[in-house]
Write a protein that holds these residues in place. Structure first.
Motif, PDB file in Angstrom:
ATOM      1  N   VAL A   1      29.152  26.343 -32.112  1.00  0.00           N
ATOM      2  CA  VAL A   1      28.634  26.374 -30.746  1.00  0.00           C
ATOM      3  C   VAL A   1      27.756  25.157 -30.463  1.00  0.00           C
ATOM      4  O   VAL A   1      26.915  24.781 -31.276  1.00  0.00           O
TER       5      VAL A   1
ATOM      6  N   PHE B   1      32.853  26.800 -28.791  1.00  0.00           N
ATOM      7  CA  PHE B   1      32.209  27.100 -27.512  1.00  0.00           C
ATOM      8  C   PHE B   1      31.180  26.032 -27.173  1.00  0.00           C
ATOM      9  O   PHE B   1      30.453  25.552 -28.059  1.00  0.00           O
TER      10      PHE B   1
ATOM     11  N   LYS C   1      31.417  31.297 -34.767  1.00  0.00           N
ATOM     12  CA  LYS C   1      31.862  30.248 -33.861  1.00  0.00           C
ATOM     13  C   LYS C   1      30.979  29.001 -33.996  1.00  0.00           C
ATOM     14  O   LYS C   1      29.784  29.094 -34.242  1.00  0.00           O
TER      15      LYS C   1
ATOM     16  N   ALA D   1      24.490  31.835 -27.410  1.00  0.00           N
ATOM     17  CA  ALA D   1      24.849  30.830 -28.409  1.00  0.00           C
ATOM     18  C   ALA D   1      24.567  31.335 -29.812  1.00  0.00           C
ATOM     19  O   ALA D   1      25.396  31.185 -30.731  1.00  0.00           O
TER      20      ALA D   1
END
Length: 271
Positions: free
Chosen positions: A34, A137, A32, A23
Motif C-alpha cells: 500500500v 493499492f 497488500k 491503509a
C-alpha cells in the motif's frame, strides 16, 4: 493496482483517519502493498504514518524546491520529469507496517497551483511501467480545497471515496464533490462512506433503526452508492488523535477500528 482518492470539500470529516486506517488494515490484514499519497499541505497523514520528523525527509510531495532538509513538491518534481521518476526516489516506508509506504506531503502543496498546470502528472507517475508494479493499492489523502492537487488525484483514481458525517456541512461538502465529478464527466466510481455516525447501544433498538434509515437516506440524497458498513462514532478516535497515534494501533478493538478493518476486507476482495 487500484487507486482510491479520499475527499470531501468539508474539512474535519475523517478523510485522513480513513486513509491511514484503511491503509494499515489493507497492509497488515491482507498482505497488500500500500502507498499513501499525502496531497494535503498540513501533512497529517504523513505525521500519522511516519512521525512528525517527516519534514526532514529528502524527498516527498512537499516544499517548493529540492534542497537539503526539505521535501520535493509535486510541482517541482514534475519539472524534473516527475512521471518518469522511480518510486524509491519519493516514497518513504511507514513506521506502522513494513508493506505500507508514504509519499509525504508538505507546506509547498498550498501554492502548488502556481507551479503545476498538468492534471495528469500523478496519474502518469503512479502508472509508469516500473512504479505501477510496486503496489496493490494507492490511497490518496486530498485537501478540502478543489485545487490542482485534487484534480491530479481524480485523474489518477479509479474510485473516489467520500467520508461523510451526519452534519449538514459534511453532507454539503460531499454533494459538492459529487457535483464536480459529474460535471467533469470523470470515469471514476464514486462511493460515500458514512463516518463517525452516532454509536448505537444494544438496548436502543429504535435508535439503531433510525440511524439505519438516516444512512439509507444519505445515499438517496446524494445519489451515490454507500459502503456496506458505516464507521461508528467512538471517543477513542479523539483520544488517538490527541495522542498522535493511529486508531488501529491505539484501540484495535473499538467499533470504529473494527469497521475500518471490515471495509479494508471489502476493498481487498475487489469490491
Amino acid at each position: 493496482m487500484r487507486v482510491i482518492g479520499i475527499m470531501n470539500r468539508k474539512g474535519g470529516v475523517g478523510k485522513t483517519t480513513t486513509v491511514c486506517n484503511l491503509a494499515y488494515w489493507l497492509a497488515s490484514g491482507h498482505g497488500k502493498r500500500v502507498l499513501v499519497v499525502d496531497l494535503d499541505g498540513q501533512g497529517n497523514a504523513t505525521d500519522c504514518l511516519t512521525g512528525p520528523e517527516h519534514c526532514q525527509a529528502e524527498r516527498g510531495v512537499g516544499d517548493a524546491a529540492p534542497h537539503k532538509g526539505t521535501t520535493l513538491t509535486l510541482g517541482a518534481a514534475y519539472g524534473m520529469e516527475f512521471p518518469d521518476m522511480p518510486m524509491g526516489e519519493l516514497a518513504r516506508k511507514s513506521c506502522v507496517w513494513p508493506q505500507l509506504y508514504v509519499l509525504p506531503g508538505g507546506d509547498g502543496l498550498f501554492d502548488l497551483g502556481d507551479r503545476l498546470e498538468r492534471v495528469d502528472a500523478l496519474e502518469r507517475f503512479l502508472h509508469n511501467e516500473e512504479n505501477k508494479k510496486q503496489f496493490d493499492f494507492v490511497l490518496i489523502d486530498c485537501p478540502p480545497e478543489f485545487n490542482i492537487a485534487v484534480l491530479n488525484a481524480i485523474e489518477a483514481s479509479d474510485r473516489i471515496l467520500i467520508p461523510t458525517t451526519d452534519s449538514g456541512a459534511s453532507k454539503k461538502g460531499a454533494a459538492c464533490v459529487i457535483e464536480e465529478l459529474r460535471g467533469g464527466d470523470y470515469d471514476v466510481r464514486v462511493t460515500v462512506l458514512p463516518v463517525m455516525w452516532p454509536g448505537v447501544r444494544r438496548r436502543q433498538k429504535r435508535e439503531a433503526k433510525d440511524i439505519a434509515r438516516e444512512i439509507t437516506a444519505l445515499g438517496e440524497e446524494l445519489g451515490c452508492e454507500l459502503t456496506p458498513t458505516a464507521i461508528s462514532w467512538t471517543p477513542k478516535a479523539g483520544e488517538a488523535d490527541r495522542a498522535d497515534k493511529l486508531l488501529a494501533l491505539f484501540s484495535p478493538k473499538c467499533a470504529a477500528s473494527m469497521a475500518y478493518r471490515w471495509l479494508a476486507r471489502w476493498l481487498a476482495e475487489g469490491r
